[in-house]
Design an enzyme around this catalytic site. Structure first.
Site, PDB file in Angstrom:
ATOM      1  N   ASN A  30     -46.848 -19.705 -19.057  1.00 61.27           N
ATOM      2  CA  ASN A  30     -45.468 -19.266 -18.870  1.00 61.27           C
ATOM      3  C   ASN A  30     -44.669 -20.509 -18.483  1.00 61.27           C
ATOM      4  O   ASN A  30     -44.694 -20.945 -17.332  1.00 61.27           O
ATOM      5  CB  ASN A  30     -45.448 -18.210 -17.749  1.00 61.27           C
ATOM      6  CG  ASN A  30     -44.058 -17.651 -17.504  1.00 61.27           C
ATOM      7  OD1 ASN A  30     -43.068 -18.152 -18.051  1.00 61.27           O
ATOM      8  ND2 ASN A  30     -43.973 -16.631 -16.671  1.00 61.27           N
ATOM      9  N   ARG A 114     -45.835 -16.898 -23.034  1.00 57.91           N
ATOM     10  CA  ARG A 114     -44.730 -15.975 -22.779  1.00 57.91           C
ATOM     11  C   ARG A 114     -43.482 -16.618 -23.393  1.00 57.91           C
ATOM     12  O   ARG A 114     -43.124 -17.749 -23.050  1.00 57.91           O
ATOM     13  CB  ARG A 114     -44.530 -15.802 -21.279  1.00 57.91           C
ATOM     14  CG  ARG A 114     -43.318 -14.965 -21.000  1.00 57.91           C
ATOM     15  CD  ARG A 114     -43.013 -14.885 -19.526  1.00 57.91           C
ATOM     16  NE  ARG A 114     -41.901 -14.001 -19.318  1.00 57.91           N
ATOM     17  CZ  ARG A 114     -40.953 -14.210 -18.420  1.00 57.91           C
ATOM     18  NH1 ARG A 114     -41.000 -15.260 -17.631  1.00 57.91           N
ATOM     19  NH2 ARG A 114     -39.959 -13.362 -18.284  1.00 57.91           N
ATOM     20  N   HIS A 203     -38.343  -8.306 -19.791  1.00 61.20           N
ATOM     21  CA  HIS A 203     -39.481  -7.761 -19.024  1.00 61.20           C
ATOM     22  C   HIS A 203     -40.327  -6.829 -19.897  1.00 61.20           C
ATOM     23  O   HIS A 203     -41.000  -5.934 -19.386  1.00 61.20           O
ATOM     24  CB  HIS A 203     -39.029  -6.935 -17.799  1.00 61.20           C
ATOM     25  CG  HIS A 203     -38.379  -7.718 -16.714  1.00 61.20           C
ATOM     26  ND1 HIS A 203     -37.329  -7.206 -15.974  1.00 61.20           N
ATOM     27  CD2 HIS A 203     -38.632  -8.944 -16.209  1.00 61.20           C
ATOM     28  CE1 HIS A 203     -36.962  -8.098 -15.075  1.00 61.20           C
ATOM     29  NE2 HIS A 203     -37.728  -9.170 -15.189  1.00 61.20           N
ATOM     30  N   HIS A 231     -38.784  -1.760 -13.090  1.00 62.49           N
ATOM     31  CA  HIS A 231     -39.376  -3.060 -12.781  1.00 62.49           C
ATOM     32  C   HIS A 231     -38.422  -3.750 -11.802  1.00 62.49           C
ATOM     33  O   HIS A 231     -37.358  -4.253 -12.190  1.00 62.49           O
ATOM     34  CB  HIS A 231     -39.529  -3.883 -14.071  1.00 62.49           C
ATOM     35  CG  HIS A 231     -40.040  -5.271 -13.840  1.00 62.49           C
ATOM     36  ND1 HIS A 231     -41.289  -5.690 -14.224  1.00 62.49           N
ATOM     37  CD2 HIS A 231     -39.467  -6.353 -13.236  1.00 62.49           C
ATOM     38  CE1 HIS A 231     -41.473  -6.949 -13.868  1.00 62.49           C
ATOM     39  NE2 HIS A 231     -40.369  -7.379 -13.274  1.00 62.49           N
ATOM     40  N   LEU A 232     -38.788  -3.732 -10.531  1.00 60.53           N
ATOM     41  CA  LEU A 232     -37.890  -4.250  -9.496  1.00 60.53           C
ATOM     42  C   LEU A 232     -38.499  -5.488  -8.858  1.00 60.53           C
ATOM     43  O   LEU A 232     -39.256  -5.413  -7.885  1.00 60.53           O
ATOM     44  CB  LEU A 232     -37.644  -3.171  -8.419  1.00 60.53           C
ATOM     45  CG  LEU A 232     -37.261  -1.770  -8.933  1.00 60.53           C
ATOM     46  CD1 LEU A 232     -37.118  -0.795  -7.772  1.00 60.53           C
ATOM     47  CD2 LEU A 232     -35.969  -1.841  -9.743  1.00 60.53           C
ATOM     48  N   GLY A 233     -38.215  -6.633  -9.439  1.00 58.37           N
ATOM     49  CA  GLY A 233     -38.646  -7.894  -8.844  1.00 58.37           C
ATOM     50  C   GLY A 233     -37.403  -8.636  -8.407  1.00 58.37           C
ATOM     51  O   GLY A 233     -36.389  -8.006  -8.066  1.00 58.37           O
ATOM     52  N   ASN A 234     -37.442  -9.969  -8.417  1.00 58.57           N
ATOM     53  CA  ASN A 234     -36.207 -10.699  -8.140  1.00 58.57           C
ATOM     54  C   ASN A 234     -35.233 -10.439  -9.292  1.00 58.57           C
ATOM     55  O   ASN A 234     -34.059 -10.177  -9.080  1.00 58.57           O
ATOM     56  CB  ASN A 234     -36.521 -12.186  -7.967  1.00 58.57           C
ATOM     57  CG  ASN A 234     -35.368 -12.921  -7.326  1.00 58.57           C
ATOM     58  OD1 ASN A 234     -34.656 -12.367  -6.469  1.00 58.57           O
ATOM     59  ND2 ASN A 234     -35.144 -14.140  -7.756  1.00 58.57           N
ATOM     60  N   GLY A 235     -35.757 -10.462 -10.520  1.00 62.70           N
ATOM     61  CA  GLY A 235     -35.023  -9.886 -11.645  1.00 62.70           C
ATOM     62  C   GLY A 235     -35.428  -8.425 -11.719  1.00 62.70           C
ATOM     63  O   GLY A 235     -36.549  -8.091 -11.330  1.00 62.70           O
ATOM     64  N   ARG A 264     -28.512 -11.660  -9.407  1.00 61.06           N
ATOM     65  CA  ARG A 264     -27.629 -11.288 -10.520  1.00 61.06           C
ATOM     66  C   ARG A 264     -26.874 -10.011 -10.198  1.00 61.06           C
ATOM     67  O   ARG A 264     -27.433  -9.089  -9.589  1.00 61.06           O
ATOM     68  CB  ARG A 264     -28.431 -11.073 -11.810  1.00 61.06           C
ATOM     69  CG  ARG A 264     -29.165 -12.282 -12.304  1.00 61.06           C
ATOM     70  CD  ARG A 264     -29.766 -12.025 -13.680  1.00 61.06           C
ATOM     71  NE  ARG A 264     -30.714 -13.058 -14.042  1.00 61.06           N
ATOM     72  CZ  ARG A 264     -32.018 -12.855 -14.253  1.00 61.06           C
ATOM     73  NH1 ARG A 264     -32.521 -11.631 -14.174  1.00 61.06           N
ATOM     74  NH2 ARG A 264     -32.794 -13.845 -14.563  1.00 61.06           N
ATOM     75  N   MET A 306     -36.105  -8.595  -0.244  1.00 56.01           N
ATOM     76  CA  MET A 306     -35.975  -7.232   0.304  1.00 56.01           C
ATOM     77  C   MET A 306     -36.635  -7.103   1.676  1.00 56.01           C
ATOM     78  O   MET A 306     -36.224  -6.286   2.487  1.00 56.01           O
ATOM     79  CB  MET A 306     -36.568  -6.247  -0.709  1.00 56.01           C
ATOM     80  CG  MET A 306     -36.092  -4.837  -0.575  1.00 56.01           C
ATOM     81  SD  MET A 306     -34.297  -4.634  -0.474  1.00 56.01           S
ATOM     82  CE  MET A 306     -33.833  -4.440  -2.187  1.00 56.01           C
ATOM     83  N   GLU A 407     -48.334  -8.927 -16.017  1.00 58.21           N
ATOM     84  CA  GLU A 407     -47.810  -9.462 -17.278  1.00 58.21           C
ATOM     85  C   GLU A 407     -48.789 -10.436 -17.929  1.00 58.21           C
ATOM     86  O   GLU A 407     -48.904 -10.488 -19.150  1.00 58.21           O
ATOM     87  CB  GLU A 407     -46.452 -10.125 -17.031  1.00 58.21           C
ATOM     88  CG  GLU A 407     -45.390  -9.085 -16.714  1.00 58.21           C
ATOM     89  CD  GLU A 407     -44.103  -9.666 -16.147  1.00 58.21           C
ATOM     90  OE1 GLU A 407     -43.186  -9.885 -16.932  1.00 58.21           O
ATOM     91  OE2 GLU A 407     -44.027  -9.877 -14.927  1.00 58.21           O
TER      92      GLU A 407
HETATM   93  P1  AMP Z   1     -41.214 -10.514  -8.204  1.00 54.52           P
HETATM   94  O1  AMP Z   1     -40.052 -11.130  -8.911  1.00 54.52           O
HETATM   95  O2  AMP Z   1     -41.807  -9.346  -8.905  1.00 54.52           O
HETATM   96  O3  AMP Z   1     -42.242 -11.528  -7.773  1.00 54.52           O
HETATM   97  O4  AMP Z   1     -40.625  -9.893  -6.839  1.00 54.52           O
HETATM   98  C1  AMP Z   1     -40.142 -10.744  -5.824  1.00 54.52           C
HETATM   99  C2  AMP Z   1     -39.387  -9.907  -4.804  1.00 54.52           C
HETATM  100  O5  AMP Z   1     -40.217  -8.849  -4.303  1.00 54.52           O
HETATM  101  C3  AMP Z   1     -38.990 -10.677  -3.548  1.00 54.52           C
HETATM  102  O6  AMP Z   1     -37.768 -11.359  -3.735  1.00 54.52           O
HETATM  103  C4  AMP Z   1     -38.845  -9.578  -2.525  1.00 54.52           C
HETATM  104  O7  AMP Z   1     -37.541  -9.081  -2.546  1.00 54.52           O
HETATM  105  C5  AMP Z   1     -39.769  -8.480  -3.019  1.00 54.52           C
HETATM  106  N1  AMP Z   1     -40.932  -8.256  -2.161  1.00 54.52           N
HETATM  107  C6  AMP Z   1     -42.109  -8.904  -2.169  1.00 54.52           C
HETATM  108  N2  AMP Z   1     -42.932  -8.416  -1.209  1.00 54.52           N
HETATM  109  C7  AMP Z   1     -42.243  -7.431  -0.588  1.00 54.52           C
HETATM  110  C8  AMP Z   1     -42.541  -6.528   0.498  1.00 54.52           C
HETATM  111  N3  AMP Z   1     -43.702  -6.553   1.109  1.00 54.52           N
HETATM  112  N4  AMP Z   1     -41.589  -5.641   0.846  1.00 54.52           N
HETATM  113  C9  AMP Z   1     -40.397  -5.605   0.206  1.00 54.52           C
HETATM  114  N5  AMP Z   1     -40.073  -6.417  -0.799  1.00 54.52           N
HETATM  115  C10 AMP Z   1     -40.973  -7.319  -1.203  1.00 54.52           C
END
Ligand code: AMP
Length: 421
Positions: A30, A114, A203, A231-235, A264, A306, A407
């Site tokens: 990636n 990727r 995603h 799908h709730l990550g930073n994106g 964003r 978060m 992924e």
């Molecule tokens: P990702 O882009 O999927 O790696 O998600 C990253 C985001 O997940 C971080 O910016 C956090 O906001 C959130 N995150 C990771 N661990 C936790 C946790 N234990 N509780 C709440 N949010 C989390």
């Protein structure tokens, strides 16, 4: 690809010792603009042999982090200047070689890349040749931040192992099944088509993997199940998946559209951008940076993690509370919208950093949705875990699940399926 399965005489045993080992490993790359993430997987049993990251490429303080999972050894970290992607891949090769897993290994079947944008053309994993690479290049105007780095990674890997199949797995591919009424913006058709302006979604490998894993969790065939994947990550993005096919997703021409994200804005009246240009005197690049990097949770409260937002809410911080409420409000709107799009929803699946870990986001976004057949079980939701699990009440018509995404495994699976077919 499998060796003969005859009786193992001394002669055949000796011949087998000389024969090349079966190629079942896939290296997943990636490549970002200043980083390369990698994983080596053995697809004979889907195990992870090594994982790592080269970051701050082009700086004096580049860093290589490598976890030799196959040997169970300690994580290794080193800082050294790494000028470009070629040097980065050489560093990856060195790390893998130190574990006896070099890029020259006969066990390596392919490299899976990727690639963020595959446009309308690439609807599945694709073996990369000159023509495919040229098409990925032609898509740079719609993915100026991502495709150039992906291309650099591909070219570098091709240079190191020109004999090996290199496969592109596109973030957009899963969404190419969206019907035209979901994919097309209500823009002047000629202008839109001239500039390839439409909703592509991103995603996709995660949405594909999670929708399939959700069906497995329900013990049903993916073709029988309708799922809303969050799908709730930073994106962050949502998708409506009908019988394994994506029918709508929240990201659009770029990953800026849709949900509130870490940095964003997600959905916004496009006239905000004219206003910022005309009234605030901001340049196009400044508006771009504002909406992509300085908005969302970080713009609303100064934090995009978060965990930190939760901690601040616990202390009564009003900005963090409002950011959380805006985030959850948008999420609920998409759940409602995709319920209408699908007609029948069998499951809502939460995934990625926030989705997998934040019980608070899951609780707040599913609260009071009984009319949609959604009822959470508070205890199940609060239990932490690393595997796919149900968090809905037994009485809930719609299953609600936490389904960890993977992924890299999905890219490796798609890559291996293509080259071993
Ligand atoms: P990702 O882009 O999927 O790696 O998600 C990253 C985001 O997940 C971080 O910016 C956090 O906001 C959130 N995150 C990771 N661990 C936790 C946790 N234990 N509780 C709440 N949010 C989390």
């Amino acid at each position: 690809m499998t060796a003969n399965a005859g009786p193992a005489t001394d002669a055949t045993a000796a011949a087998q010792a000389d024969a090349p080992a079966e190629a079942t490993q896939v290296l997943v790359l990636n490549s970002g603009s200043s980083s390369v993430k990698y994983q080596l997987l053995d697809m004979a049993d889907s195990t992870r042999l090594a994982t790592g990251l080269v970051e701050r490429i082009g700086e004096e303080t580049s860093r290589v982090t490598h976890a030799p999972l196959a040997t169970g050894g300690a994580k290794r970290e080193r800082e050294q200047p790494i000028a470009d992607h070629e040097e980065a891949l050489r560093a990856v090769t060195e790390e893998l070689t130190a574990d006896g897993l070099g890029l020259d290994s006969p066990k390596l079947a392919a490299i899976g890349h990727r690639v963020v944008h595959g446009g309308q053309r690439f609807s599945g994993p694709t073996v990369i040749d000159r023509e495919v690479l040229a098409e990925i290049e032609r898509l740079i105007p719609v993915a100026p931040l991502h495709n150039p780095a992906n291309i650099t990674g591909i070219r570098t890997a091709m240079g190191l192992r020109p004999d090996l199949p290199q496969v592109a797995v596109f973030d957009t591919a899963f969404h190419t099944t969206m019907p035209e009424h979901a994919a097309r913006y209500a823009l002047d058709v000629e202008t839109a088509d001239a500039h390839r302006i439409r909703r592509y979604g991103f995603h996709g490998t995660s949405h594909a993997y999670v929708s399939r894993e959700t069906a497995k969790l329900l013990g049903r065939d993916v073709t029988d199940v309708n799922v809303i994947v969050l799908h709730l990550g930073n994106g962050a993005s949502a998708s409506a998946v009908e019988g394994g096919r994506c029918v709508d997703t929240s990201m659009g021409l770029t990953p800026l559209e849709g949900l509130v994200m870490g940095t964003r804005s997600g959905d916004i009246d496009p006239a905000v951008t004219f206003h910022l240009r005309r009234v605030a005197g901001m340049s196009v690049d400044e508006v771009d940076e504002l909406l992509n990097k300085k908005s969302g949770l970080i713009g609303l409260c100064g934090d995009n993690d978060m965990r930190e937002i939760g901690r601040r809410m616990g202390e009564g911080d009003r900005a963090a509370q409002l950011a959380f409420e805006i985030y959850v409000h948008r999420l609920r709107k998409y759940v409602g919208a995709y319920t209408a799009v699908l007609g029948r929803v069998d499951a809502v699946a939460f995934t990625a950093g926030v989705g997998e870990n934040s019980a608070a986001v899951r609780e707040a976004s599913m609260r009071g949705l009984g009319a949609l057949g959604i009822e959470l079980d508070a205890v199940r939701n609060s239990v932490r875990g690393s595997s796919a699990r149900l968090i809905s009440a037994d009485t809930s018509r719609v299953a609600v699940a936490v389904v960890p995404t993977d992924e890299e495994l999905e890219i490796a699976t798609q890559t291996y399926a293509l080259v071993s077919a």
